[in-house]
Design a protein around this motif. Structure first.
Motif, PDB file in Angstrom:
ATOM      1  N   MET A 194       0.831  -1.200   0.000  1.00  0.00           N
ATOM      2  CA  MET A 194       0.000   0.000   0.000  1.00  0.00           C
ATOM      3  C   MET A 194       0.867   1.252   0.000  1.00  0.00           C
ATOM      4  O   MET A 194       0.565   2.233  -0.688  1.00  0.00           O
ATOM      5  CB  MET A 194      -0.929  -0.016   1.209  1.00  0.00           C
ATOM      6  N   LEU A 195       1.957   1.227   0.757  1.00  0.00           N
ATOM      7  CA  LEU A 195       2.844   2.377   0.835  1.00  0.00           C
ATOM      8  C   LEU A 195       3.625   2.566  -0.458  1.00  0.00           C
ATOM      9  O   LEU A 195       3.766   3.693  -0.960  1.00  0.00           O
ATOM     10  CB  LEU A 195       3.816   2.193   2.012  1.00  0.00           C
ATOM     11  N   ARG A 196       4.108   1.460  -1.037  1.00  0.00           N
ATOM     12  CA  ARG A 196       4.960   1.543  -2.229  1.00  0.00           C
ATOM     13  C   ARG A 196       4.204   2.002  -3.463  1.00  0.00           C
ATOM     14  O   ARG A 196       4.669   2.862  -4.214  1.00  0.00           O
ATOM     15  CB  ARG A 196       5.594   0.168  -2.488  1.00  0.00           C
ATOM     16  N   ASP A 197       3.022   1.420  -3.703  1.00  0.00           N
ATOM     17  CA  ASP A 197       2.314   1.652  -4.952  1.00  0.00           C
ATOM     18  C   ASP A 197       1.110   2.576  -4.812  1.00  0.00           C
ATOM     19  O   ASP A 197       0.450   2.885  -5.809  1.00  0.00           O
ATOM     20  CB  ASP A 197       1.851   0.319  -5.550  1.00  0.00           C
ATOM     21  N   GLY A 198       0.808   3.016  -3.584  1.00  0.00           N
ATOM     22  CA  GLY A 198      -0.325   3.904  -3.383  1.00  0.00           C
ATOM     23  C   GLY A 198      -1.652   3.287  -3.770  1.00  0.00           C
ATOM     24  O   GLY A 198      -2.532   3.966  -4.313  1.00  0.00           O
ATOM     25  N   THR A 235      -5.311   1.120  -3.172  1.00  0.00           N
ATOM     26  CA  THR A 235      -6.359   0.945  -2.178  1.00  0.00           C
ATOM     27  C   THR A 235      -6.277  -0.482  -1.643  1.00  0.00           C
ATOM     28  O   THR A 235      -5.630  -1.356  -2.236  1.00  0.00           O
ATOM     29  CB  THR A 235      -7.748   1.160  -2.800  1.00  0.00           C
ATOM     30  N   GLN A 236      -6.958  -0.725  -0.532  1.00  0.00           N
ATOM     31  CA  GLN A 236      -6.936  -2.070   0.039  1.00  0.00           C
ATOM     32  C   GLN A 236      -7.563  -3.076  -0.932  1.00  0.00           C
ATOM     33  O   GLN A 236      -7.089  -4.218  -1.044  1.00  0.00           O
ATOM     34  CB  GLN A 236      -7.674  -2.110   1.372  1.00  0.00           C
ATOM     35  N   GLU A 237      -8.586  -2.670  -1.666  1.00  0.00           N
ATOM     36  CA  GLU A 237      -9.216  -3.566  -2.641  1.00  0.00           C
ATOM     37  C   GLU A 237      -8.237  -3.934  -3.749  1.00  0.00           C
ATOM     38  O   GLU A 237      -8.146  -5.106  -4.160  1.00  0.00           O
ATOM     39  CB  GLU A 237     -10.456  -2.914  -3.242  1.00  0.00           C
ATOM     40  N   GLU A 238      -7.477  -2.949  -4.238  1.00  0.00           N
ATOM     41  CA  GLU A 238      -6.500  -3.218  -5.295  1.00  0.00           C
ATOM     42  C   GLU A 238      -5.392  -4.123  -4.782  1.00  0.00           C
ATOM     43  O   GLU A 238      -4.916  -5.013  -5.493  1.00  0.00           O
ATOM     44  CB  GLU A 238      -5.922  -1.905  -5.817  1.00  0.00           C
ATOM     45  N   VAL A 239      -4.964  -3.913  -3.538  1.00  0.00           N
ATOM     46  CA  VAL A 239      -3.942  -4.774  -2.941  1.00  0.00           C
ATOM     47  C   VAL A 239      -4.444  -6.206  -2.854  1.00  0.00           C
ATOM     48  O   VAL A 239      -3.736  -7.161  -3.202  1.00  0.00           O
ATOM     49  CB  VAL A 239      -3.551  -4.257  -1.540  1.00  0.00           C
ATOM     50  N   GLU A 240      -5.667  -6.380  -2.403  1.00  0.00           N
ATOM     51  CA  GLU A 240      -6.229  -7.722  -2.257  1.00  0.00           C
ATOM     52  C   GLU A 240      -6.354  -8.422  -3.603  1.00  0.00           C
ATOM     53  O   GLU A 240      -6.148  -9.635  -3.713  1.00  0.00           O
ATOM     54  CB  GLU A 240      -7.581  -7.643  -1.556  1.00  0.00           C
ATOM     55  N   GLN A 241      -6.686  -7.677  -4.668  1.00  0.00           N
ATOM     56  CA  GLN A 241      -6.753  -8.254  -6.011  1.00  0.00           C
ATOM     57  C   GLN A 241      -5.396  -8.776  -6.443  1.00  0.00           C
ATOM     58  O   GLN A 241      -5.285  -9.883  -7.001  1.00  0.00           O
ATOM     59  CB  GLN A 241      -7.259  -7.214  -7.010  1.00  0.00           C
ATOM     60  N   ARG A 242      -4.345  -8.004  -6.200  1.00  0.00           N
ATOM     61  CA  ARG A 242      -3.009  -8.409  -6.595  1.00  0.00           C
ATOM     62  C   ARG A 242      -2.520  -9.616  -5.790  1.00  0.00           C
ATOM     63  O   ARG A 242      -1.908 -10.536  -6.326  1.00  0.00           O
ATOM     64  CB  ARG A 242      -2.039  -7.231  -6.457  1.00  0.00           C
ATOM     65  N   LEU A 243      -2.805  -9.613  -4.512  1.00  0.00           N
ATOM     66  CA  LEU A 243      -2.392 -10.738  -3.671  1.00  0.00           C
ATOM     67  C   LEU A 243      -3.154 -12.009  -4.045  1.00  0.00           C
ATOM     68  O   LEU A 243      -2.589 -13.105  -4.026  1.00  0.00           O
ATOM     69  CB  LEU A 243      -2.610 -10.404  -2.193  1.00  0.00           C
ATOM     70  N   ALA A 244      -4.424 -11.861  -4.423  1.00  0.00           N
ATOM     71  CA  ALA A 244      -5.230 -13.024  -4.792  1.00  0.00           C
ATOM     72  C   ALA A 244      -4.752 -13.652  -6.092  1.00  0.00           C
ATOM     73  O   ALA A 244      -4.996 -14.835  -6.348  1.00  0.00           O
ATOM     74  CB  ALA A 244      -6.700 -12.625  -4.915  1.00  0.00           C
ATOM     75  N   ALA A 245      -4.071 -12.870  -6.930  1.00  0.00           N
ATOM     76  CA  ALA A 245      -3.585 -13.378  -8.219  1.00  0.00           C
ATOM     77  C   ALA A 245      -2.307 -14.191  -8.066  1.00  0.00           C
ATOM     78  O   ALA A 245      -1.856 -14.801  -9.037  1.00  0.00           O
ATOM     79  CB  ALA A 245      -3.351 -12.210  -9.179  1.00  0.00           C
ATOM     80  N   GLN A 246      -1.714 -14.196  -6.877  1.00  0.00           N
ATOM     81  CA  GLN A 246      -0.484 -14.942  -6.636  1.00  0.00           C
ATOM     82  C   GLN A 246      -0.717 -16.011  -5.587  1.00  0.00           C
ATOM     83  O   GLN A 246      -1.608 -15.920  -4.754  1.00  0.00           O
ATOM     84  CB  GLN A 246       0.636 -14.006  -6.165  1.00  0.00           C
ATOM     85  N   MET A 247       0.126 -17.038  -5.652  1.00  0.00           N
ATOM     86  CA  MET A 247       0.105 -18.074  -4.628  1.00  0.00           C
ATOM     87  C   MET A 247       0.518 -17.463  -3.293  1.00  0.00           C
ATOM     88  O   MET A 247       1.444 -16.650  -3.232  1.00  0.00           O
ATOM     89  CB  MET A 247       1.094 -19.180  -5.024  1.00  0.00           C
ATOM     90  N   PRO A 248      -0.167 -17.806  -2.191  1.00  0.00           N
ATOM     91  CA  PRO A 248       0.208 -17.250  -0.886  1.00  0.00           C
ATOM     92  C   PRO A 248       1.664 -17.547  -0.536  1.00  0.00           C
ATOM     93  O   PRO A 248       2.190 -18.612  -0.872  1.00  0.00           O
ATOM     94  CB  PRO A 248      -0.744 -17.966   0.081  1.00  0.00           C
ATOM     95  N   LEU A 249       2.301 -16.592   0.129  1.00  0.00           N
ATOM     96  CA  LEU A 249       3.709 -16.745   0.469  1.00  0.00           C
ATOM     97  C   LEU A 249       3.966 -17.985   1.329  1.00  0.00           C
ATOM     98  O   LEU A 249       5.001 -18.631   1.189  1.00  0.00           O
ATOM     99  CB  LEU A 249       4.222 -15.492   1.185  1.00  0.00           C
ATOM    100  N   ASN A 250       3.048 -18.294   2.224  1.00  0.00           N
ATOM    101  CA  ASN A 250       3.225 -19.486   3.055  1.00  0.00           C
ATOM    102  C   ASN A 250       3.317 -20.744   2.206  1.00  0.00           C
ATOM    103  O   ASN A 250       4.105 -21.653   2.502  1.00  0.00           O
ATOM    104  CB  ASN A 250       2.067 -19.621   4.052  1.00  0.00           C
TER     105      ASN A 250
END
Length: 229
Positions: free
Chosen positions: A145-149, A151-166
């Motif tokens: 959120m800090l790096r790319d400015g 929204t939380q919704e946009e962050v969640e979309q990007r994270l959902a497109a990748q395999m979880p780090l765990n």
């Protein structure tokens, strides 16, 4: 020479680790850098992207507006799949060219910096080692959120497109924990580099190189073409 895959998640610190390895003299084939190169104006991929997504995703200088295109594809799985089908073959071909270049220069190992290494699984069968740069989910969220400015919704979309780090961490042969200080991360990178430098995995590639000069080169080139195409 042998191949090491480096991956992570958005804002996990993969680029930081990649830079540290480069400072140690490791050759880095960066899929993100290659991805920008293959979609430059007048390239085949650029033309196909504009055809499918429209000229609205272009900057004034004709380059692709990565943020605008990102908002489109991260909100639509089918459009993301279409974009990947255009860019991934071009990216793999360019990466293969760079691997051959570093191989001929005699490096002990080459790092392939690939964000979606485990998601696509296109390259994993060629890797002797895989490295995941990990940070805890809260740190990842705040960094993004800090790096790319976003929204939380946009962050969640990007994270959902990748395999979880765990999940990625469970698939990796090495993990760099990057939730703490830069100094701590650097110490881990130094230990990893020493381990990779001491590995004898490069001997197998030398055997394959000898086999190629003995008349099996066509087979090896065909296999590489099938995998990277």
């Amino acid at each position: 020479m042998y191949l090491v895959g480096l991956t992570g998640g958005i804002a996990s610190g993969k680029s930081t680790v990649s830079s540290m390895l480069r400072e140690l003299g490791c050759p880095i084939v960066d899929a993100d850098v290659v991805a920008r190169k293959v979609v430059e104006p007048r390239s085949l991929a650029h033309s196909r992207i504009v055809f499918h997504f429209g000229r609205e995703i272009l900057l004034e200088n004709g380059e692709i507006d990565r943020q605008k295109l990102g908002r489109i594809v991260f909100a639509d799985a089918d459009k993301r799949k279409l974009l990947n089908s255009i860019t991934h073959p071009e990216i793999h071909r360019e990466m293969f060219k760079q691997i051959i270049y570093y191989f001929l220069r005699g490096f002990r190992y080459i790092v392939l910096d690939v964000p979606l290494l485990f998601e696509t699984r296109k390259l994993t069968q060629f890797l002797n080692h895989t490295v995941v740069v990990y940070c805890d989910p809260a740190t990842q969220l705040s960094r993004l959120m800090l790096r790319d400015g976003l929204t939380q919704e946009e962050v969640e979309q990007r994270l959902a497109a990748q395999m979880p780090l765990n999940e990625k961490r469970g698939l990796a042969s090495h993990v760099i924990e990057n939730s703490g200080s830069r100094e701590d991360t650097h110490r881990q990178v130094l230990r990893l580099h020493t381990k990779l430098e001491d590995s004898m995995d490069f001997l197998l590639v030398r055997v394959l190189a000898v086999a190629a000069t003995a008349g099996l080169g066509g087979v090896l080139l065909y296999a590489a073409k099938m995998i990277f195409s």
